[in-house]
Motif scaffolding. Sequence first.
Motif, PDB file in Angstrom:
ATOM      1  N   TRP A   1      -0.991   1.745 -12.306  1.00 14.10           N
ATOM      2  CA  TRP A   1      -0.791   0.297 -12.243  1.00 14.10           C
ATOM      3  C   TRP A   1      -1.518  -0.352 -13.412  1.00 14.10           C
ATOM      4  CZ3 TRP A   1      -4.250  -3.822 -11.377  1.00 14.10           C
ATOM      5  CH2 TRP A   1      -5.555  -3.463 -11.066  1.00 14.10           C
ATOM      6  N   TYR A   2      -0.873  -1.301 -14.052  1.00 17.47           N
ATOM      7  CA  TYR A   2      -1.529  -2.029 -15.141  1.00 17.47           C
ATOM      8  C   TYR A   2      -1.488  -3.530 -14.909  1.00 17.47           C
ATOM      9  CZ  TYR A   2       3.081  -3.036 -17.278  1.00 17.47           C
ATOM     10  OH  TYR A   2       4.355  -3.475 -17.525  1.00 17.47           O
ATOM     11  N   GLU A   3      -0.672  -3.961 -13.945  1.00 18.02           N
ATOM     12  CA  GLU A   3      -0.640  -5.327 -13.457  1.00 18.02           C
ATOM     13  C   GLU A   3      -0.328  -5.204 -11.981  1.00 18.02           C
ATOM     14  OE1 GLU A   3       0.886  -9.274 -12.311  1.00 18.02           O
ATOM     15  OE2 GLU A   3       1.946  -7.377 -12.211  1.00 18.02           O
TER      16      GLU A   3
ATOM     17  N   ALA B   1     -18.349  -6.024  -2.165  1.00 23.06           N
ATOM     18  CA  ALA B   1     -17.317  -5.693  -1.177  1.00 23.06           C
ATOM     19  C   ALA B   1     -16.321  -4.656  -1.703  1.00 23.06           C
ATOM     20  CB  ALA B   1     -16.578  -6.958  -0.763  1.00 23.06           C
ATOM     21  N   GLY B   2     -16.513  -4.220  -2.960  1.00 20.82           N
ATOM     22  CA  GLY B   2     -15.619  -3.211  -3.523  1.00 20.82           C
ATOM     23  C   GLY B   2     -14.308  -3.758  -4.039  1.00 20.82           C
ATOM     24  N   LEU B   3     -14.251  -5.076  -4.260  1.00 20.41           N
ATOM     25  CA  LEU B   3     -13.012  -5.709  -4.707  1.00 20.41           C
ATOM     26  C   LEU B   3     -12.974  -5.966  -6.209  1.00 20.41           C
ATOM     27  CD1 LEU B   3     -12.612  -8.314  -1.818  1.00 20.41           C
ATOM     28  CD2 LEU B   3     -11.690  -5.983  -1.956  1.00 20.41           C
ATOM     29  N   LEU B   4     -14.148  -5.969  -6.854  1.00 25.15           N
ATOM     30  CA  LEU B   4     -14.245  -6.184  -8.294  1.00 25.15           C
ATOM     31  C   LEU B   4     -15.161  -5.137  -8.913  1.00 25.15           C
ATOM     32  CD1 LEU B   4     -14.796 -10.068  -8.635  1.00 25.15           C
ATOM     33  CD2 LEU B   4     -12.688  -8.807  -9.137  1.00 25.15           C
ATOM     34  N   THR B   5     -14.873  -4.790 -10.167  1.00 20.33           N
ATOM     35  CA  THR B   5     -15.837  -4.051 -10.984  1.00 20.33           C
ATOM     36  C   THR B   5     -16.369  -5.021 -12.027  1.00 20.33           C
ATOM     37  OG1 THR B   5     -14.119  -3.295 -12.534  1.00 20.33           O
ATOM     38  CG2 THR B   5     -14.640  -1.863 -10.652  1.00 20.33           C
ATOM     39  N   VAL B   6     -17.658  -4.890 -12.337  1.00 21.50           N
ATOM     40  CA  VAL B   6     -18.295  -5.835 -13.254  1.00 21.50           C
ATOM     41  C   VAL B   6     -19.070  -5.063 -14.299  1.00 21.50           C
ATOM     42  CG1 VAL B   6     -19.881  -7.780 -13.462  1.00 21.50           C
ATOM     43  CG2 VAL B   6     -18.515  -7.505 -11.379  1.00 21.50           C
ATOM     44  N   GLY B   7     -18.822  -5.381 -15.563  1.00 21.49           N
ATOM     45  CA  GLY B   7     -19.520  -4.802 -16.693  1.00 21.49           C
ATOM     46  C   GLY B   7     -19.286  -5.718 -17.867  1.00 21.49           C
TER      47      GLY B   7
ATOM     48  N   GLY C   1      -8.660  -1.133  -7.055  1.00 17.42           N
ATOM     49  CA  GLY C   1      -7.439  -0.847  -6.329  1.00 17.42           C
ATOM     50  C   GLY C   1      -7.389  -1.595  -5.012  1.00 17.42           C
ATOM     51  N   ALA C   2      -8.518  -1.640  -4.311  1.00 17.95           N
ATOM     52  CA  ALA C   2      -8.582  -2.365  -3.039  1.00 17.95           C
ATOM     53  C   ALA C   2      -8.474  -3.867  -3.242  1.00 17.95           C
ATOM     54  CB  ALA C   2      -9.882  -2.025  -2.315  1.00 17.95           C
TER      55      ALA C   2
ATOM     56  N   GLU D   1       0.824  -1.209   0.000  1.00 15.87           N
ATOM     57  CA  GLU D   1       0.000   0.000   0.000  1.00 15.87           C
ATOM     58  C   GLU D   1       0.859   1.261   0.000  1.00 15.87           C
ATOM     59  OE1 GLU D   1      -2.409  -0.760   3.406  1.00 15.87           O
ATOM     60  OE2 GLU D   1      -3.947  -1.854   2.258  1.00 15.87           O
ATOM     61  N   MET D   2       1.989   1.247   0.695  1.00 16.57           N
ATOM     62  CA  MET D   2       2.925   2.371   0.664  1.00 16.57           C
ATOM     63  C   MET D   2       3.443   2.598  -0.755  1.00 16.57           C
ATOM     64  SD  MET D   2       5.325   1.638   4.007  1.00 16.57           S
ATOM     65  CE  MET D   2       6.564   2.799   3.398  1.00 16.57           C
ATOM     66  N   ILE D   3       3.835   1.503  -1.396  1.00 15.68           N
ATOM     67  CA  ILE D   3       4.409   1.588  -2.746  1.00 15.68           C
ATOM     68  C   ILE D   3       3.369   2.103  -3.736  1.00 15.68           C
ATOM     69  CG2 ILE D   3       5.308   0.184  -4.647  1.00 15.68           C
ATOM     70  CD1 ILE D   3       6.521  -1.639  -2.359  1.00 15.68           C
ATOM     71  N   ALA D   4       2.166   1.537  -3.682  1.00 17.33           N
ATOM     72  CA  ALA D   4       1.110   1.947  -4.611  1.00 17.33           C
ATOM     73  C   ALA D   4       0.788   3.429  -4.443  1.00 17.33           C
ATOM     74  CB  ALA D   4      -0.139   1.101  -4.393  1.00 17.33           C
TER      75      ALA D   4
END
Length: 367
Positions: free
Chosen positions: A231-233, A337-343, A350-351, A218-221
């Motif tokens: 970030w892309y990966e 839970a805010g861990l995935l986006t779906v479309g 990010g989380a 989290e510090m690095i990000a």
Amino acid sequence: MFGLYIHVPFCASRCGYCDFNTYTPSETASTFDAYLTALDTELRLADTEPADTVFIGGGTPSLLGAGGLARIMDMVRDHVGVRPGAEVTTESNPESTDPRFFAELLQAGFTRVSLGMQSASAPVLRVLDRRHTPGRAVAAAREARAAGFEHVNLDMMYGTPTETDDDVRSTLDAILSADVDHVSAYSLIVEDGTALARRIRRGELPPPREDVYAERYEMIAAALEGAGFGWYEVSNWAKPGGECRHNLIYWRGGHWWGAGPGAHSYIGRRRFFNVKRPERYTQLLAAGELPVGGGEQISDEEHHFEQVMLGLRLREGIPTGWVGEGAQGVVEKHARAGLLTVGERIAVTGAGRLLADGIVTDILAAE
């Protein structure tokens, strides 16, 4: 896209955490010239299409010098072919580079340099058995930029035993001062059989902790993204246009040919690998044989597993249709839970980056 990976198996010394297929002078009788002669034969025998990307890794490719790396690129052009606009990368250790090295690489057609920094902290570098001084990696990155390289990557490692938050901050400060356009940040993995694993087992060093990994990530990000890196990966950040196209071939399930001792290839759902020892590698090629040590055909189930596992590490995610009906509830749970986006695509947020592997496991188990 089609990638060509070339493995250089030589290192001046062995880092305490390394379990790669590499050899110091005391561990192999093979010479640089014997390796280069064998590599030329392998590339001549290889039945591949021209490469969109070339990546020379190791080991320590820079030990071959700019002349040796230029010789490899001449072989690639003569035997494989390189498409117009191809990305051509070499890994380099900071202590085996200088301004002339970078200038000659650029002249030989290289477009990208990846430097192994690991840390800007002298105590951390000592724990990792790295040979370069704390400031050398940044100096090398600046030399590469001054030579004309647009794309320069610094690798850092976090979670090393004895490492402090201040060590990570000083490394990030150094990276952000280096004018690079790509950063890779990897958590230390203690592999069985390494010198580092033996030191931890003897109680000389404390074992890594998962909660520390998360805090450091989290510090690095936060630092990189605050400085304009996207970030892309999960472990890789780049300025716009600085993404590593070769590594994207791996993550997107593309095809590549691996040349050199121990190198792996993936062509048409078939994975195969070369023999590991440089002596055996050169012996087989001297006899006119490709040095393949084994391989396997990838089943539909294995292919699907790898697509989901690798694709969900990317910011772009995967097409929604790749996930079976049985896992839709799991996807929706992680989205709530805010861990995935779906479309049209499913992607980690990010989380969700820190939990990407667990999310993949949940999805595949539900299918």
